[in-house]
Scaffold this motif. Structure first.
Motif, PDB file in Angstrom:
ATOM      1  N   ALA A 115      12.954  10.838 -13.019  1.00 50.49           N
ATOM      2  CA  ALA A 115      12.141  10.314 -14.113  1.00 50.49           C
ATOM      3  C   ALA A 115      12.903  10.415 -15.435  1.00 50.49           C
ATOM      4  O   ALA A 115      13.650  11.362 -15.669  1.00 50.49           O
ATOM      5  CB  ALA A 115      10.832  11.091 -14.213  1.00 50.49           C
TER       6      ALA A 115
ATOM      7  N   PHE B 181       0.580  11.811  -7.530  1.00 52.27           N
ATOM      8  CA  PHE B 181       1.201  11.886  -8.851  1.00 52.27           C
ATOM      9  C   PHE B 181       0.652  10.780  -9.745  1.00 52.27           C
ATOM     10  O   PHE B 181       0.350  11.004 -10.923  1.00 52.27           O
ATOM     11  CB  PHE B 181       2.726  11.757  -8.711  1.00 52.27           C
ATOM     12  N   ARG B 182       0.492   9.595  -9.159  1.00 54.63           N
ATOM     13  CA  ARG B 182      -0.055   8.472  -9.932  1.00 54.63           C
ATOM     14  C   ARG B 182      -1.537   8.687 -10.238  1.00 54.63           C
ATOM     15  O   ARG B 182      -2.017   8.322 -11.316  1.00 54.63           O
ATOM     16  CB  ARG B 182       0.156   7.165  -9.177  1.00 54.63           C
TER      17      ARG B 182
ATOM     18  N   ALA C  41       9.544  16.207 -12.046  1.00 59.78           N
ATOM     19  CA  ALA C  41       9.613  14.744 -11.968  1.00 59.78           C
ATOM     20  C   ALA C  41      11.036  14.252 -12.216  1.00 59.78           C
ATOM     21  O   ALA C  41      11.489  13.292 -11.588  1.00 59.78           O
ATOM     22  CB  ALA C  41       8.643  14.122 -12.969  1.00 59.78           C
TER      23      ALA C  41
ATOM     24  N   ALA D 256       7.037   7.656  -7.098  1.00 59.35           N
ATOM     25  CA  ALA D 256       6.314   8.925  -7.161  1.00 59.35           C
ATOM     26  C   ALA D 256       5.274   9.006  -6.050  1.00 59.35           C
ATOM     27  O   ALA D 256       4.889   7.997  -5.459  1.00 59.35           O
ATOM     28  CB  ALA D 256       5.640   9.070  -8.530  1.00 59.35           C
TER      29      ALA D 256
ATOM     30  N   PHE E  10      12.097  12.577  -8.805  1.00 56.33           N
ATOM     31  CA  PHE E  10      11.960  11.127  -8.911  1.00 56.33           C
ATOM     32  C   PHE E  10      12.938  10.507  -9.904  1.00 56.33           C
ATOM     33  O   PHE E  10      12.838   9.316 -10.196  1.00 56.33           O
ATOM     34  CB  PHE E  10      10.530  10.764  -9.334  1.00 56.33           C
TER      35      PHE E  10
ATOM     36  N   VAL F  15       6.945   6.365 -13.840  1.00 53.13           N
ATOM     37  CA  VAL F  15       7.867   7.048 -12.925  1.00 53.13           C
ATOM     38  C   VAL F  15       7.915   6.300 -11.600  1.00 53.13           C
ATOM     39  O   VAL F  15       6.880   6.012 -10.990  1.00 53.13           O
ATOM     40  CB  VAL F  15       7.418   8.510 -12.704  1.00 53.13           C
TER      41      VAL F  15
END
Length: 210
Positions: free
Chosen positions: A94, A160-161, A88, A156, A92, A153
């Motif tokens: 993150a 992922f969510r 991540a 994403a 992303f 994040v």
């Protein structure tokens, strides 16, 4: 044809450089993590059945097998969680995942250690049961915290969510202790979603390298 010197410069409004920022990652590594996530999901289902069977049949052999499988799956789950954090951060960008992820890892290992040390005493009224279920509740609260951070994040994947929402549901149920058995369902589903995250990332990175 000559370019118009008075024309506005042509630039991309969005720099689609996501996968190229994943330094140190390869499609093969991500696929391996995806398969390991599948192993974790299947192993958890097997562990659930094994634990139920050992309790019903009062089999020491099954109970011992369940304990060793539980320890192996806990270590695998912690490894996958750490790799998810790294992914991540690379894919992303993150931030803020370090403390919650490591807190969940430590809490998970502590629960497994207490389960090994206390054994059946963790289910008998007394200080050992209070300690065990107290740490279990703490693990659920930390999982909830981690899930909230995962939901923050940006940009994403949708899956992922979904994984983060499932972790949130599982963490809340686990923190109540009373509903901890129900937490198993969203947490197993979150493991399956993690598998899809790694496979999607592998396909994305492989496609970019073609």
């Amino acid at each position: 044809m000559d370019e118009n010197p008075y024309a506005a410069p042509q630039v991309e409004l969005v720099d689609d450089a996501g996968p190229r920022q994943m330094l140190g990652w390869s499609p093969e590594q991500l696929r391996l993590l995806g398969w390991l996530s599948l192993v974790s999901v299947v192993g958890t289902l097997v562990l659930t059945g094994l634990a139920a069977a050992s309790g019903a049949m009062q089999s020491d052999t099954m109970a011992t097998s369940a304990d060793w499988l539980s320890a192996a799956l806990t270590l695998l789950g912690c490894y996958l969680l750490i790799q998810l954090k790294r992914f991540a951060e690379a894919r992303f960008s993150a931030v803020g995942l370090g403390w919650p992820v490591w807190a969940v890892v430590v809490a998970s290992l502590l629960v497994e250690l207490l389960d090994f040390v206390l054994g059946d005493a963790s289910l008998e009224p007394g200080w050992s049961m209070l300690l065990y279920f107290g740490v279990l509740a703490l693990s659920g609260a930390l999982t909830t915290w981690m899930a909230v951070c995962l939901l923050k994040v940006q940009n994403a994947y949708p899956v992922f969510r979904v994984m983060a929402w499932l972790d949130l549901a599982g963490g809340i149920l686990l923190a109540t202790v009373i509903l901890m058995l129900l937490a198993l369902f969203p947490l197993i589903a979150a493991g399956a979603a993690m598998m899809l995250v790694f496979f999607k990332a592998a396909g994305e990175l492989a496609g970019r390298k073609v």
